[in-house]
Design a protein around this motif. Structure first.
Motif, PDB file in Angstrom:
ATOM      1  N   THR A  54      55.710  39.267  19.182  1.00 41.13           N
ATOM      2  CA  THR A  54      54.441  38.773  18.574  1.00 41.13           C
ATOM      3  C   THR A  54      53.087  38.713  18.920  1.00 41.13           C
ATOM      4  O   THR A  54      52.192  38.284  18.335  1.00 41.13           O
ATOM      5  CB  THR A  54      54.901  37.277  18.366  1.00 41.13           C
ATOM      6  OG1 THR A  54      54.863  36.463  19.687  1.00 41.13           O
ATOM      7  CG2 THR A  54      56.072  37.078  17.637  1.00 41.13           C
ATOM      8  N   GLU A 478      54.021  41.334  11.810  1.00 39.42           N
ATOM      9  CA  GLU A 478      53.364  40.152  12.560  1.00 39.42           C
ATOM     10  C   GLU A 478      52.746  39.063  11.576  1.00 39.42           C
ATOM     11  O   GLU A 478      52.384  39.689  10.646  1.00 39.42           O
ATOM     12  CB  GLU A 478      52.641  40.631  13.597  1.00 39.42           C
ATOM     13  CG  GLU A 478      53.046  41.122  14.937  1.00 39.42           C
ATOM     14  CD  GLU A 478      51.841  41.540  15.648  1.00 39.42           C
ATOM     15  OE1 GLU A 478      51.066  41.033  15.919  1.00 39.42           O
ATOM     16  OE2 GLU A 478      52.135  42.802  16.191  1.00 39.42           O
ATOM     17  N   GLN A 548      51.919  32.248  17.012  1.00 36.55           N
ATOM     18  CA  GLN A 548      51.905  32.171  15.506  1.00 36.55           C
ATOM     19  C   GLN A 548      52.248  30.790  15.119  1.00 36.55           C
ATOM     20  O   GLN A 548      52.631  29.855  16.067  1.00 36.55           O
ATOM     21  CB  GLN A 548      53.052  33.173  15.099  1.00 36.55           C
ATOM     22  CG  GLN A 548      54.310  33.180  15.897  1.00 36.55           C
ATOM     23  CD  GLN A 548      55.338  33.967  15.619  1.00 36.55           C
ATOM     24  OE1 GLN A 548      54.970  34.777  14.749  1.00 36.55           O
ATOM     25  NE2 GLN A 548      56.411  33.866  16.092  1.00 36.55           N
TER      26      GLN A 548
END
Ligand code: ATP
Ligand code: MG
Length: 889
Positions: A54, A478, A548
């Motif tokens: 990520t 992503e 995230q």
């Protein structure tokens, strides 16, 4: 020539720099934004998001020295520390990484070159392990690694290792793979001769002189929730070498504590305690003679030296000892050190804090955060030590009492429930309780203690159990965070998974584009909705994990692949943004008013409140708080616009004067948030200009820990509400005083009048008592040679008591005095006897009052010569007085 620890640390960095690795700083030891891990326990923790795919892996080669702490969770070495000579709570892990660049061969060649060619360790002392394979999982032996090792070492120095030692996994699921460890046989020639066992046979056998120094992990698989393995999309090299162990090998010592990393601290301990530490060789010798006192002193000195580091570094990183979570882990480490110092080094007062200067002078250059916060570290440790020593004293008193009870009951074993309570409430570990009991000839029911402990663990486990399913991938890619510029954005779901916690079920979603801010840096996460023409899904919270935003929803959309608008609840968002900006202004104003020692130590920002913790060593005065408020409100009225810099190089940001926090992790590129003179590194959501805050008011100022103050404040609309509340209260008060203009003056007058009246009443009562005494004495009857005085009077309890004592003073012999008093409709019976009535006539005022009080529906008691009883039935008072006289004759 022997290298110093600092030189060895530098040589590691230099070597990997020459191999094209980017040398990066250590991440903080305390982890703030990962719900799954409290402390960094390995060098790879800070790269978790790269490994999980990520975050951008560039640069693909990195190396560093990482502060680690292994005292909880998967790695917990706490109980070993001090008893052995090579496990620490806090230690430095040297590491090099390859994210999809070189793999097994490169890692093995470089490790060998560094240890043997650069540092000149003797190859004959080195052994390596490779994974033996696992038939039931269908993983073959790691022949590849063995082949590369064979370039450097003879076959009999390569050892097969099992899954426990040679297969590394990130967690129950996720990246994993085989690993190869490098072990050193550091035994003296004498020891080798005596044991007659080859180093090869002592690898991974807990021999204190044949130990692992470096582990090379080859991540090549991904473990799924059903336990099966798939190939990892990017091979990763992750290595970790214990710095303290390496230094020991290079300095030719046989204990980590005999190196220049620990010796200065141990010397300081010797000086403070007047006791001696013996080196490994001497201890080894004395062990054979079973000199346990010296052994205990050594263990205690090691424990203190080690724990001092762990606690100091964690405070410097912003984690103070406390009674919950990470703070509690730190508190337990500190208490363990206090206990050892108390028991074996005879330190009955604070001790560890006196070692801080030595630690700072040794490590302050490599770790400037220690130097900068020396005063805070010292203060916090001192206060913690002192408060725990008080608890220890209390616990010891309790234990003494328990042992006394055992003795009087003819028992010799303390029950486990009591031992557990001592552990749970007073921080007394079983071994301390056992030690004290043993010294007094008692034992402890260990089985019951362990059962109690087990029960508590299960309670904790049930409360925390979380079950995650695998991520369901809908689209690769992503996530892009667009929340600094938008509060609505069109998006798709990239992946989702189900989470079960205590029977509660919810889903976590990752979107391709999201305006939702995930909880981070003290600011709460956004809520809002995902909508399209077919459905609306509530997003109840947003967390941040692995770089995230994770959106929490109660139910999945019917069509998770559809396009949605992600819409943030802007009322809440604007309010929390305003509060966040206000904390920056508050931080700035505090530094102006109190001084530059003010360091942010924590904050919490939500839609309706803000909280800001900072280092400062005394209470902030009311005047200072006012000044801070005025300064902040001034900046609000100036309506200073947000000046935001994204992706600014770290050095440039520092030159701009941005304030970085200790214990915070910053990348090469940072975000800087500026409002006029206030300039901070910050990833949070802010108001577009300070005017949006509206108004700022401090609600409270308090202490949260030694040297740490907390300010709570409100802004904008919340202040408006607050103002109305105050106004309403004031109005109500004014109403009581006929809307007087000078409210303060009027209330003052009432208070003065009240005080005067109270004094007058007291003096009237005293006079009345005096008069009543004379009257009663003159009216006394004589029955069988006893002066009997009885009366019913409208006086309060205190006056009745005074009266009774005055009468006894005037008539010290042959006296029976009964007063029934009635005050504010409550009946009270007071009996006074002269001493001869008790000793010669065997009367007991306490018994008499209990019997007579039945007539006033009450109860009471007292001493044989004086007793009182209150009741509910005033009508029975006269009968009760008669009853007392009747009882006496
Ligand atoms: P051990 O079996 O000795 O506890 P480990 O298998 O737990 O070691 P790793 O998790 O592979 O060790 O960590 C990598 C390196 O970090 C080890 O080779 C060792 O040199 C060092 N290390 C691990 N734990 C500690 C500790 N508690 N104190 C000091 N160094 C440590
Ligand atoms: Mg270990």
């Amino acid at each position: 020539m022997t290298m110093t620890a600092n030189e060895i640390r530098d040589s590691f960095k230099k070597f990997f720099e020459s191999k094209q690795h980017a040398i990066v700083p250590s991440a903080p030891m305390v982890i703030k934004d990962d719900p799954t891990l409290m402390f960094t326990n390995a060098g790879m923790n800070q790269w978790k998001d790269i490994i999980l795919g990520t975050r951008d892996p560039e640069p693909r080669r990195r190396a560093d020295t990482q502060k680690c702490l292994r005292v909880s969770g998967k790695h917990n070495d706490l109980e070993e520390v001090g008893h052995d000579t090579y496990h620490h709570t806090m230690f430095e892990m040297l590491g090099n990484w390859s994210f999809g660049d070189y793999f097994k061969e490169g890692a093995i060649d470089m490790a060998w070159e560094y240890l043997v060619d650069v540092l000149k360790l003797n190859p004959a002392d080195l052994y390596v392990t490779v994974f033996e394979g696992s038939p039931e999982e269908n993983i073959p032996r790691d022949d590849e690694a063995a082949r590369y090792w064979a370039k450097h070492v003879p076959e009999d120095h390569i050892i097969n290792g099992n899954k426990h030692d040679n297969f590394w996994e990130m967690g129950d699921t996720g990246p994993c793979g085989p690993c190869s460890e490098i072990h050193v046989d550091s035994r003296t020639p004498e020891q080798r001769r005596q044991s007659g066992i080859s180093g090869r046979d002592l690898v991974n056998k807990d021999d204190p002189q044949v130990i692992e120094i470096w582990n090379l992990v080859f991540m090549q698989f991904n473990r799924k929730a059903d336990g099966s393995l798939e190939k990892l999309s990017m091979n990763v090299i992750d290595t970790g070498m214990g710095f303290e162990r390496l230094v020991r090998m290079l300095q030719g010592k046989h204990s980590n504590y005999d190196t220049d990393i620990f010796q200065p601290i141990i010397k300081a301990e010797e000086q403070l305690t007047g006791l001696k530490y013996t080196t490994f060789e001497e201890e080894d010798q004395s062990n054979q003679n079973n000199q346990s006192t010296q052994k205990n002193i050594n263990v205690a000195m090691r424990v203190c030296a080690d724990h001092l580091r762990a606690v100091s570094f964690s405070i410097a990183d912003g984690q103070l000892p406390s009674n919950a979570k990470a703070g509690y882990v730190i508190r337990r480490i500190l208490r363990r050190a206090v206990r050892y110092a108390y028991t074996f080094l005879d330190q009955k007062d604070g001790f560890l804090y006196k070692l801080v200067p030595t630690l700072v002078s040794e490590m302050g250059d490599a770790f400037p955060e220690l130097k900068a916060q020396q005063q805070l570290i010292t203060k916090v440790i001192k206060e913690e030590e002192e408060s725990f020593l008080r608890t220890l004293d209390k616990g010891i008193a309790l234990l003494d009492k328990a042992m006394e009870e055992l003795k009087s009951n003819g028992k010799s074993e303390l029950d486990g429930v009591q031992a557990f309570r001592l552990f749970d409430t007073y921080g007394f570990p079983l071994d301390l309780t056992e030690l004290i009991c043993r010294e007094n000839g008692f034992t402890v029911d260990e089985v019951q203690f362990n059962a109690e402990m087990q029960k508590q663990k299960e309670r904790a486990r049930n409360a925390a159990a979380v079950e995650n399913s695998d991520w369901t991938e809908l689209q690769a890619g992503e996530q892009q965070f667009v929340g600094y510029d938008y509060t609505e954005y069109s998006c798709h779901i990239l992946r989702y998974r189900k989470v079960t916690q205590k029977k509660n079920e919810f889903y976590e979603l990752v979107l391709d584009y999201t305006p939702f801010y995930g909880e981070m840096g003290g600011q709460v996460g956004d809520c809002g909705v995902l909508v399209n023409e077919n459905e609306t899904i509530d997003i109840i919270d947003t967390k941040r994990e692995n770089n995230q935003s994770i959106h929490i929803v109660k139910k999945l959309p019917n069509d998770p692949t559809a396009e949605f608008m992600a819409c943030v609840d802007t009322d809440k968002r604007n309010a929390s943004a305003a509060n966040h900006t206000a904390t920056h202004l508050l931080d700035y104003a505090l530094k102006q008013v109190l001084g530059n020692h003010v360091e942010q130590k924590g904050s919490y920002v939500s839609a309706d409140t803000l909280r800001f913790d900072f280092s400062h060593f005394e209470k902030v005065s009311d005047e200072q708080l006012r000044e801070v408020e005025r300064m902040v409100n001034d900046m609000i009225r100036q309506d200073i616009p947000l000046d935001e810099h994204r992706d600014m190089p770290f050095e440039e940001a520092k030159q701009l004067g941005a304030i970085a926090l200790f214990g915070e992790k910053y990348g090469d590129k940072v975000r800087v948030v500026r409002f006029g003179p206030s300039c901070e590194f910050c990833g949070g959501i802010h108001a577009s200009s300070t005017g949006r805050i509206g108004f700022f008011k401090i609600i409270s100022e308090s202490s949260v820990a030694a040297g740490i103050r907390r300010i709570e404040a409100k802004t904008g609309k919340e202040c408006e509400e607050l103002l109305y509340q105050i106004e309403d209260t004031l109005k109500a008060i004014r109403c009581f005083f006929n809307n007087a203009k000078d409210l303060e003056g009027v209330i003052r007058k009432y208070i003065d009048e009240h005080d005067t009246m109270k004094k007058e009443i007291e003096s009237f009562q005293a006079q009345a008592v005096e008069r009543a005494k004379d009257q009663l004495l003159s009216k006394a009857r004589e029955v069988n040679g006893v002066k009997v005085i009885s009366a019913i009077l409208p006086i309060d309890a205190q006056s009745a008591k005074d009266l009774a004592f005055k009468i006894r003073q005037a008539q010290p012999d042959h006296l029976l005095c009964v007063i029934g008093s009635l005050y504010q409709e409550k009946p009270l019976l007071t009996i006074m006897l002269s001493d001869d009535m008790v000793s010669e006539h065997q009367l007991n005022a306490g018994q008499m009052v209990r019997e007579a009080a039945k007539l006033i529906q009450g109860g009471g008691g007292g001493q044989p010569h004086f007793a009182t009883a209150g009741g509910k039935n005033a009508d029975g008072l006269s009968a009760a007085v008669d009853k007392v006289i009747e009882l006496a004759f």
